[in-house]
Design an enzyme around this catalytic site. Structure first.
Site, PDB file in Angstrom:
ATOM      1  N   PHE A 198       0.853  -1.189   0.000  1.00 32.75           N
ATOM      2  CA  PHE A 198       0.000   0.000   0.000  1.00 32.75           C
ATOM      3  C   PHE A 198       0.894   1.245   0.000  1.00 32.75           C
ATOM      4  O   PHE A 198       1.888   1.288   0.728  1.00 32.75           O
ATOM      5  CB  PHE A 198      -0.876  -0.021   1.243  1.00 32.75           C
ATOM      6  CG  PHE A 198      -1.973   1.005   1.240  1.00 32.75           C
ATOM      7  CD1 PHE A 198      -3.133   0.798   0.512  1.00 32.75           C
ATOM      8  CD2 PHE A 198      -1.838   2.183   1.962  1.00 32.75           C
ATOM      9  CE1 PHE A 198      -4.146   1.746   0.513  1.00 32.75           C
ATOM     10  CE2 PHE A 198      -2.848   3.127   1.963  1.00 32.75           C
ATOM     11  CZ  PHE A 198      -4.008   2.908   1.240  1.00 32.75           C
ATOM     12  N   ASP A 246       2.128  -5.765   8.225  1.00 34.43           N
ATOM     13  CA  ASP A 246       0.936  -4.929   8.203  1.00 34.43           C
ATOM     14  C   ASP A 246      -0.274  -5.841   8.005  1.00 34.43           C
ATOM     15  O   ASP A 246      -0.355  -6.575   7.017  1.00 34.43           O
ATOM     16  CB  ASP A 246       1.033  -3.894   7.071  1.00 34.43           C
ATOM     17  CG  ASP A 246      -0.090  -2.871   7.140  1.00 34.43           C
ATOM     18  OD1 ASP A 246      -1.188  -3.232   7.624  1.00 34.43           O
ATOM     19  OD2 ASP A 246       0.126  -1.731   6.707  1.00 34.43           O
ATOM     20  N   TYR A 291     -10.800  -0.142  10.953  1.00 29.75           N
ATOM     21  CA  TYR A 291     -12.025   0.303  10.267  1.00 29.75           C
ATOM     22  C   TYR A 291     -12.365  -0.591   9.091  1.00 29.75           C
ATOM     23  O   TYR A 291     -13.357  -0.385   8.423  1.00 29.75           O
ATOM     24  CB  TYR A 291     -11.920   1.759   9.808  1.00 29.75           C
ATOM     25  CG  TYR A 291     -10.649   2.104   9.056  1.00 29.75           C
ATOM     26  CD1 TYR A 291     -10.500   1.771   7.721  1.00 29.75           C
ATOM     27  CD2 TYR A 291      -9.597   2.754   9.696  1.00 29.75           C
ATOM     28  CE1 TYR A 291      -9.336   2.072   7.038  1.00 29.75           C
ATOM     29  CE2 TYR A 291      -8.422   3.056   9.022  1.00 29.75           C
ATOM     30  CZ  TYR A 291      -8.301   2.713   7.688  1.00 29.75           C
ATOM     31  OH  TYR A 291      -7.144   3.003   7.026  1.00 29.75           O
ATOM     32  N   LYS A 292     -11.513  -1.584   8.801  1.00 25.83           N
ATOM     33  CA  LYS A 292     -11.800  -2.502   7.693  1.00 25.83           C
ATOM     34  C   LYS A 292     -12.617  -3.673   8.250  1.00 25.83           C
ATOM     35  O   LYS A 292     -13.749  -3.478   8.652  1.00 25.83           O
ATOM     36  CB  LYS A 292     -10.492  -2.899   7.020  1.00 25.83           C
ATOM     37  CG  LYS A 292      -9.874  -1.684   6.294  1.00 25.83           C
ATOM     38  CD  LYS A 292      -8.482  -1.895   5.747  1.00 25.83           C
ATOM     39  CE  LYS A 292      -8.001  -0.622   5.048  1.00 25.83           C
ATOM     40  NZ  LYS A 292      -6.560  -0.596   4.806  1.00 25.83           N
ATOM     41  N   ARG A 317     -12.983  -4.325  -7.096  1.00 23.36           N
ATOM     42  CA  ARG A 317     -12.554  -5.099  -5.938  1.00 23.36           C
ATOM     43  C   ARG A 317     -13.756  -5.412  -5.040  1.00 23.36           C
ATOM     44  O   ARG A 317     -14.605  -4.542  -4.817  1.00 23.36           O
ATOM     45  CB  ARG A 317     -11.529  -4.252  -5.172  1.00 23.36           C
ATOM     46  CG  ARG A 317     -10.831  -4.933  -4.042  1.00 23.36           C
ATOM     47  CD  ARG A 317      -9.744  -4.038  -3.473  1.00 23.36           C
ATOM     48  NE  ARG A 317     -10.315  -2.901  -2.741  1.00 23.36           N
ATOM     49  CZ  ARG A 317      -9.667  -2.235  -1.775  1.00 23.36           C
ATOM     50  NH1 ARG A 317      -8.442  -2.578  -1.452  1.00 23.36           N
ATOM     51  NH2 ARG A 317     -10.241  -1.227  -1.167  1.00 23.36           N
TER      52      ARG A 317
HETATM   53  C1  LIG Z   1      -5.885   0.804   4.650  1.00 21.51           C
HETATM   54  C2  LIG Z   1      -4.421   0.752   4.676  1.00 21.51           C
HETATM   55  C3  LIG Z   1      -3.651   1.830   5.154  1.00 21.51           C
HETATM   56  C4  LIG Z   1      -4.290   3.113   5.587  1.00 21.51           C
HETATM   57  O1  LIG Z   1      -3.558   3.775   6.569  1.00 21.51           O
HETATM   58  P1  LIG Z   1      -4.256   4.925   7.432  1.00 21.51           P
HETATM   59  O2  LIG Z   1      -3.158   5.552   8.170  1.00 21.51           O
HETATM   60  O3  LIG Z   1      -5.284   4.271   8.290  1.00 21.51           O
HETATM   61  O4  LIG Z   1      -4.918   5.859   6.464  1.00 21.51           O
HETATM   62  C5  LIG Z   1      -2.274   1.664   5.233  1.00 21.51           C
HETATM   63  N1  LIG Z   1      -1.676   0.525   4.821  1.00 21.51           N
HETATM   64  C6  LIG Z   1      -2.391  -0.520   4.332  1.00 21.51           C
HETATM   65  C7  LIG Z   1      -1.683  -1.762   3.902  1.00 21.51           C
HETATM   66  C8  LIG Z   1      -3.772  -0.423   4.221  1.00 21.51           C
HETATM   67  O5  LIG Z   1      -4.469  -1.430   3.699  1.00 21.51           O
END
Ligand SMILES: *Cc1c(COP(=O)(O)O)cnc(C)c1O
Length: 397
Positions: A113, A184, A209-210, A356
């Site tokens: 990400f 992560d 939040y996911k 997705r």
């Molecule tokens: C959703 C997601 C994020 C988002 O990070 P925030 O700081 O909560 O905005 C970061 N890394 C990954 C791998 C994600 O899936």
């Protein structure tokens, strides 16, 4: 056995909507409204500042952390909750680098990400002295491990394709070369069984939040393996990570254990909401979640492929190689997803051409999958997505 009728009834989804985007923002659990009302009206409104003691606000970060720990195979007292995933990634990475002071490379994969890669790159620049982020394609990570690498930072489930890294194997191989790991779990927590402790993981981060349904902007979590807690530092030395915050000492002394990773005042209302959202997970087995998630996603893939509508599967075909989400590519993916959303099936789009779908077994069943496939089939057959109003790009895709 997990009672999925109970978990399904625990969510308040809008009538007619089939929600296949719980991998991006989980829906509202019913118990949350009551808890939010209580924390705002009775605790904040009624107790005022006394809430810090009388309502246990200060303990929420570790209490909620322990509840998350159970879902990701972490030891009690090894997870703290608060701040955002991006910040937690920064903390975990810097703490991991400090354990390997003679090496300078953070290794990650090109599918990670963007925020994770940006944070790693920014941290390397901040540290200077030859620190650098190195990336390799997801399938080549094993071969890219060598003795120049200080930290291996990977997102277990790829946000675009759902491809699942083998955490146990890669952690073992990294350790054999003296590499510290940061995992992560953004798309893993609540989606697939995770065994941080059993895998010997060093650090892990994730958002809530996911699949954990903590609501928009819900606080993130950070795991530090018990063996590293005494020698790892928070990087951002806030007053709440101090051994005695209310001694208001001039100098910083870290708290014992995971508590030193705290930074500042916790987001009490969001933590209380998350705490209520985690109630749904009581009595839920991650193995049952996994089995049901595979059933749902296999059914969806078979249904979409039977449409023969030019949607190419870009997720691994083997369900054991995927998390709980599935993506297809199509040159007009954006417009197709917008049309599907207008028809009540909510997924999302990831550039350049992927649509997705996330499968959250807590509230989805086979009927939902069949309805979603049928609606998608109707859209593809009628080419309704060619209507110009479906191609106008919105800020959030
Ligand atoms: C959703 C997601 C994020 C988002 O990070 P925030 O700081 O909560 O905005 C970061 N890394 C990954 C791998 C994600 O899936």
């Amino acid at each position: 056995m997990t009672d999925f009728a109970r978990t399904r009834a625990a969510f308040d989804l809008p009538e007619g909507v089939i929600y296949l985007d719980g991998n991006s923002l989980g829906p509202l659990p019913r118990g949350v409204m009551q808890r939010a009302e209580r924390v705002i009206r009775e605790e904040w409104g009624g107790m005022l500042i006394r809430g810090w003691n009388d309502a246990g606000w200060m303990a929420l970060s570790t209490r909620v952390g322990d509840r998350i720990a159970r879902l990701v195979g972490a030891e009690a007292g090894s997870v703290i909750c608060g701040d955002t995933l991006s910040i937690r990634t920064f903390q975990a990475l810097n703490a991991a680098l400090a354990l390997n002071p003679d090496r300078r490379v953070i290794l990650s994969d090109t599918g990670n990400f963007p925020s994770d890669l940006y944070i790693a790159d920014g941290l390397a620049r901040l540290k200077g002295e030859g620190y650098a982020l190195r990336t390799a394609p997801p399938g080549a990570i094993g071969d890219a491990l060598d003795e120049t690498v200080a930290v291996l930072m990977l997102t277990e489930v790829d946000y675009r394709t759902g491809r699942l890294h083998d955490m146990r194997d890669l952690t073992e191989r990294a350790h054999a070369l003296g590499i510290v790991t940061v995992w992560d779990l953004a798309h893993s927590a609540g989606a697939v069984p995770v065994d941080l402790s059993g895998c010997g993981a060093d650090f892990a981060v994730g958002c809530t939040y996911k699949y954990l349904n903590g609501g928009p902007g819900a606080p993130a979590f950070l795991y530090v393996a018990p063996r590293h807690q005494g020698v790892s530092f928070p990087t951002i030395q806030g007053w709440l990570g101090h051994a005695e915050p209310f001694a208001f000492e001039q100098g910083y002394r870290p708290a014992a254990g995971i508590a030193r990773m705290r930074i500042g005042t916790p987001p009490v209302i969001q933590l209380a909401i998350l705490d209520a959202a985690l109630d749904v997970w009581e009595g839920v087995s991650m193995d049952d979640i996994r089995a049901r998630s595979i059933g749902l996603s296999e059914r969806f893939i078979a249904g979409v492929e039977a449409l023969d509508a030019g949607l190419e599967l870009v997720s691994p075909r083997d369900p054991m190689g995927r998390g709980s989400q599935v993506s297809f590519s199509h040159p007009d993916g954006y417009a197709i997803m917008q049309t599907l959303i207008a028809d009540g099936v909510i997924g999302d789009f990831r550039a350049p051409d992927r649509i997705r779908f996330g499968f959250a077994p807590l509230y989805l069943d086979d009927r939902d999958i069949d309805t979603a496939v049928a609606r998608l089939g109707r859209i593809m057959a009628g080419e309704r997505w060619r209507d110009a109003r479906f191609s106008a790009r919105k800020a959030v895709t």
